[in-house]
Design a protein around this motif. Structure first.
Motif, PDB file in Angstrom:
ATOM      1  N   SER A 223     -14.518 -33.525  18.422  1.00 52.94           N
ATOM      2  CA  SER A 223     -15.920 -33.753  18.741  1.00 52.94           C
ATOM      3  C   SER A 223     -16.771 -32.827  17.882  1.00 52.94           C
ATOM      4  O   SER A 223     -16.269 -31.863  17.283  1.00 52.94           O
ATOM      5  N   ARG A 224     -18.064 -33.074  17.823  1.00 55.01           N
ATOM      6  CA  ARG A 224     -18.971 -32.223  17.052  1.00 55.01           C
ATOM      7  C   ARG A 224     -18.921 -30.786  17.586  1.00 55.01           C
ATOM      8  O   ARG A 224     -18.898 -29.820  16.826  1.00 55.01           O
ATOM      9  N   GLU A 225     -18.890 -30.641  18.911  1.00 58.66           N
ATOM     10  CA  GLU A 225     -18.859 -29.315  19.524  1.00 58.66           C
ATOM     11  C   GLU A 225     -17.553 -28.588  19.207  1.00 58.66           C
ATOM     12  O   GLU A 225     -17.553 -27.387  18.927  1.00 58.66           O
ATOM     13  N   GLU A 226     -16.434 -29.303  19.245  1.00 58.67           N
ATOM     14  CA  GLU A 226     -15.143 -28.690  18.931  1.00 58.67           C
ATOM     15  C   GLU A 226     -15.105 -28.205  17.487  1.00 58.67           C
ATOM     16  O   GLU A 226     -14.602 -27.114  17.196  1.00 58.67           O
ATOM     17  N   PHE A 227     -15.651 -29.020  16.583  1.00 55.86           N
ATOM     18  CA  PHE A 227     -15.645 -28.613  15.177  1.00 55.86           C
ATOM     19  C   PHE A 227     -16.564 -27.411  14.947  1.00 55.86           C
ATOM     20  O   PHE A 227     -16.219 -26.498  14.180  1.00 55.86           O
ATOM     21  N   GLN A 228     -17.720 -27.383  15.598  1.00 59.06           N
ATOM     22  CA  GLN A 228     -18.640 -26.260  15.423  1.00 59.06           C
ATOM     23  C   GLN A 228     -18.010 -24.955  15.887  1.00 59.06           C
ATOM     24  O   GLN A 228     -18.176 -23.905  15.253  1.00 59.06           O
ATOM     25  N   LYS A 229     -17.272 -25.006  17.001  1.00 65.04           N
ATOM     26  CA  LYS A 229     -16.587 -23.807  17.488  1.00 65.04           C
ATOM     27  C   LYS A 229     -15.510 -23.372  16.505  1.00 65.04           C
ATOM     28  O   LYS A 229     -15.346 -22.169  16.209  1.00 65.04           O
ATOM     29  N   LEU A 230     -14.759 -24.341  15.984  1.00 64.87           N
ATOM     30  CA  LEU A 230     -13.732 -24.051  14.995  1.00 64.87           C
ATOM     31  C   LEU A 230     -14.349 -23.454  13.734  1.00 64.87           C
ATOM     32  O   LEU A 230     -13.814 -22.509  13.151  1.00 64.87           O
ATOM     33  N   GLU A 231     -15.502 -23.981  13.328  1.00 64.10           N
ATOM     34  CA  GLU A 231     -16.197 -23.499  12.135  1.00 64.10           C
ATOM     35  C   GLU A 231     -16.688 -22.061  12.322  1.00 64.10           C
ATOM     36  O   GLU A 231     -16.587 -21.228  11.412  1.00 64.10           O
ATOM     37  N   GLU A 232     -17.200 -21.767  13.512  1.00 60.63           N
ATOM     38  CA  GLU A 232     -17.657 -20.398  13.807  1.00 60.63           C
ATOM     39  C   GLU A 232     -16.497 -19.410  13.712  1.00 60.63           C
ATOM     40  O   GLU A 232     -16.637 -18.323  13.131  1.00 60.63           O
ATOM     41  N   ASN A 233     -15.354 -19.766  14.289  1.00 57.88           N
ATOM     42  CA  ASN A 233     -14.181 -18.887  14.227  1.00 57.88           C
ATOM     43  C   ASN A 233     -13.691 -18.710  12.792  1.00 57.88           C
ATOM     44  O   ASN A 233     -13.318 -17.607  12.378  1.00 57.88           O
ATOM     45  N   PHE A 234     -13.697 -19.807  12.047  1.00 56.21           N
ATOM     46  CA  PHE A 234     -13.263 -19.765  10.646  1.00 56.21           C
ATOM     47  C   PHE A 234     -14.175 -18.850   9.828  1.00 56.21           C
ATOM     48  O   PHE A 234     -13.708 -18.033   9.034  1.00 56.21           O
ATOM     49  N   ASN A 235     -15.483 -18.992  10.018  1.00 57.58           N
ATOM     50  CA  ASN A 235     -16.441 -18.167   9.273  1.00 57.58           C
ATOM     51  C   ASN A 235     -16.299 -16.686   9.629  1.00 57.58           C
ATOM     52  O   ASN A 235     -16.405 -15.817   8.764  1.00 57.58           O
ATOM     53  N   GLN A 236     -16.063 -16.414  10.910  1.00 53.93           N
ATOM     54  CA  GLN A 236     -15.906 -15.020  11.332  1.00 53.93           C
ATOM     55  C   GLN A 236     -14.639 -14.406  10.739  1.00 53.93           C
ATOM     56  O   GLN A 236     -14.634 -13.248  10.298  1.00 53.93           O
ATOM     57  N   LYS A 237     -13.565 -15.168  10.712  1.00 48.17           N
ATOM     58  CA  LYS A 237     -12.323 -14.672  10.112  1.00 48.17           C
ATOM     59  C   LYS A 237     -12.522 -14.387   8.625  1.00 48.17           C
ATOM     60  O   LYS A 237     -12.010 -13.402   8.094  1.00 48.17           O
ATOM     61  N   THR A 238     -13.279 -15.290   7.954  1.00 50.28           N
ATOM     62  CA  THR A 238     -13.551 -15.092   6.530  1.00 50.28           C
ATOM     63  C   THR A 238     -14.347 -13.813   6.305  1.00 50.28           C
ATOM     64  O   THR A 238     -14.057 -13.031   5.382  1.00 50.28           O
ATOM     65  N   ILE A 239     -15.340 -13.568   7.157  1.00 46.96           N
ATOM     66  CA  ILE A 239     -16.146 -12.339   7.056  1.00 46.96           C
ATOM     67  C   ILE A 239     -15.280 -11.113   7.282  1.00 46.96           C
ATOM     68  O   ILE A 239     -15.386 -10.099   6.566  1.00 46.96           O
ATOM     69  N   ASP A 240     -14.383 -11.172   8.276  1.00 50.14           N
ATOM     70  CA  ASP A 240     -13.503 -10.044   8.574  1.00 50.14           C
ATOM     71  C   ASP A 240     -12.587  -9.724   7.389  1.00 50.14           C
ATOM     72  O   ASP A 240     -12.363  -8.558   7.047  1.00 50.14           O
ATOM     73  N   ILE A 241     -12.066 -10.788   6.755  1.00 43.75           N
ATOM     74  CA  ILE A 241     -11.159 -10.584   5.624  1.00 43.75           C
ATOM     75  C   ILE A 241     -11.908  -9.964   4.439  1.00 43.75           C
ATOM     76  O   ILE A 241     -11.433  -9.024   3.798  1.00 43.75           O
ATOM     77  N   ILE A 242     -13.095 -10.497   4.162  1.00 46.73           N
ATOM     78  CA  ILE A 242     -13.893  -9.991   3.037  1.00 46.73           C
ATOM     79  C   ILE A 242     -14.293  -8.538   3.254  1.00 46.73           C
ATOM     80  O   ILE A 242     -14.278  -7.713   2.332  1.00 46.73           O
ATOM     81  N   SER A 243     -14.640  -8.220   4.493  1.00 48.90           N
ATOM     82  CA  SER A 243     -15.092  -6.855   4.787  1.00 48.90           C
ATOM     83  C   SER A 243     -13.946  -5.879   5.036  1.00 48.90           C
ATOM     84  O   SER A 243     -14.162  -4.708   5.309  1.00 48.90           O
ATOM     85  N   GLY A 244     -12.717  -6.397   4.982  1.00 46.26           N
ATOM     86  CA  GLY A 244     -11.553  -5.526   5.178  1.00 46.26           C
ATOM     87  C   GLY A 244     -11.211  -5.298   6.632  1.00 46.26           C
ATOM     88  O   GLY A 244     -10.404  -4.424   6.960  1.00 46.26           O
ATOM     89  N   GLY A 245     -11.800  -6.111   7.537  1.00 48.80           N
ATOM     90  CA  GLY A 245     -11.540  -5.952   8.950  1.00 48.80           C
ATOM     91  C   GLY A 245     -10.246  -6.593   9.358  1.00 48.80           C
ATOM     92  O   GLY A 245      -9.497  -7.150   8.549  1.00 48.80           O
ATOM     93  N   VAL A 246      -9.956  -6.553  10.627  1.00 51.37           N
ATOM     94  CA  VAL A 246      -8.734  -7.153  11.177  1.00 51.37           C
ATOM     95  C   VAL A 246      -9.028  -8.573  11.560  1.00 51.37           C
ATOM     96  O   VAL A 246     -10.028  -8.866  12.229  1.00 51.37           O
ATOM     97  N   GLU A 247      -8.189  -9.475  11.148  1.00 50.07           N
ATOM     98  CA  GLU A 247      -8.376 -10.897  11.456  1.00 50.07           C
ATOM     99  C   GLU A 247      -8.261 -11.117  12.952  1.00 50.07           C
ATOM    100  O   GLU A 247      -7.337 -10.635  13.612  1.00 50.07           O
ATOM    101  N   ARG A 248      -9.241 -11.881  13.504  1.00 43.87           N
ATOM    102  CA  ARG A 248      -9.245 -12.136  14.943  1.00 43.87           C
ATOM    103  C   ARG A 248      -8.374 -13.321  15.279  1.00 43.87           C
ATOM    104  O   ARG A 248      -8.094 -14.169  14.472  1.00 43.87           O
ATOM    105  N   ASP A 249      -8.003 -13.371  16.589  1.00 44.31           N
ATOM    106  CA  ASP A 249      -7.235 -14.526  17.041  1.00 44.31           C
ATOM    107  C   ASP A 249      -8.145 -15.723  17.147  1.00 44.31           C
ATOM    108  O   ASP A 249      -9.316 -15.597  17.425  1.00 44.31           O
TER     109      ASP A 249
END
Length: 249
Positions: A223-249
């Motif tokens: 669904s649109r809502e499911e994809f948006q949640k997945l996209e938010e998690n994906f973007n946050q993981k990308t930010i964590d990796i770029i900034s040298g943080g720990v990848e979230r679950d």
């Protein structure tokens, strides 16, 4: 451009139900040069690159069969049409938009780390049909407009009442005839200045010997809502990796 119309078929709703119709569109963008200069005041090369890329013409196809359609850029389409297969089984190389006009549903390919099929309701455009008319070959077109205040866009469509297909490029649908030309004006929020415009113009209508259009079988439907949640998690993981943080679950 050469316009191909097959009137003895296009005026028959019965034949529409039995035939796959393909409409070929040329597209191009026009950017407001003042807006580009405002965004990149000191970089002449970037401004020229953006303007040059936007002005390139692209070709798209809208393929329709039994109130089901797919809209896509043509880079992969022709290879599939030439193999004389009985079905189009679209892969996941390019973004495509499927429309179930009868059930008012869209399926849109969206990619993160992999490609998904995002399911949503078909937009309902409150078109205003005007008295203006013009010709496309021998076919009469009528003008319709729609203003979407949510995303600051103005839509201008020219449709063919004699072609009883209620569809058009991208998400746009719901007019009493096929959309032949479409202009999308992106407006600045605070005033009616046009930031950029995107155009679609049909240059050919033809028939294809294809029995069916099917959704990509290997893609997971969200669904649109499911994809948006997945996209938010994906973007946050990308930010964590770029900034040298720990990848979230």
């Amino acid at each position: 451009m050469k316009v191909i119309l097959v009137f003895f078929c296009l005026v028959s709703n019965m034949i529409f139900g039995q035939t796959t119709i393909q409409i070929l569109y040329q597209s191009e963008s026009i950017l407001n040069h003042d807006e580009i200069e405002r965004l990149f005041p000191s970089d002449f090369d970037i401004r020229n690159q953006i303007i040059s890329e936007a002005s390139k013409q692209r070709e798209y196809s809208l393929i329709i069969k039994n109130d089901f359609s797919v809209f896509m850029e043509n880079s992969k389409l022709y290879n599939q049409l030439q193999d004389n297969s009985s079905k189009i089984d679209f892969g996941n190389e390019n973004a495509r938009l499927f429309k179930d006009l009868n059930n008012k549903i869209i399926y849109e390919e969206k990619s993160l780390n992999k490609t998904y099929l995002v399911k949503d309701s078909l937009p309902n455009f409150k078109w205003k049909i005007l008295n203006e008319k013009k010709k496309w070959g021998e076919l009469e077109l009528k003008k319709a407009t729609f203003v979407n205040e949510k995303d600051s866009t103005e839509i201008i469509a020219w449709f063919a009442p004699k072609i009883r297909i209620f569809d058009g490029p991208e998400y746009y649908n719901g007019l009493p005839g096929l959309i032949i030309e479409l202009q999308i004006n992106y407006l600045r929020n605070s005033n009616p200045d046009i930031v950029k415009s995107y155009f679609y113009k049909a240059n050919k209508i033809e028939f294809e010997s294809i029995n069916d259009i099917v959704l990509p079988r290997k893609l997971k439907i969200l669904s649109r809502e499911e994809f948006q949640k997945l996209e938010e998690n994906f973007n946050q993981k990308t930010i964590d990796i770029i900034s040298g943080g720990v990848e979230r679950d």
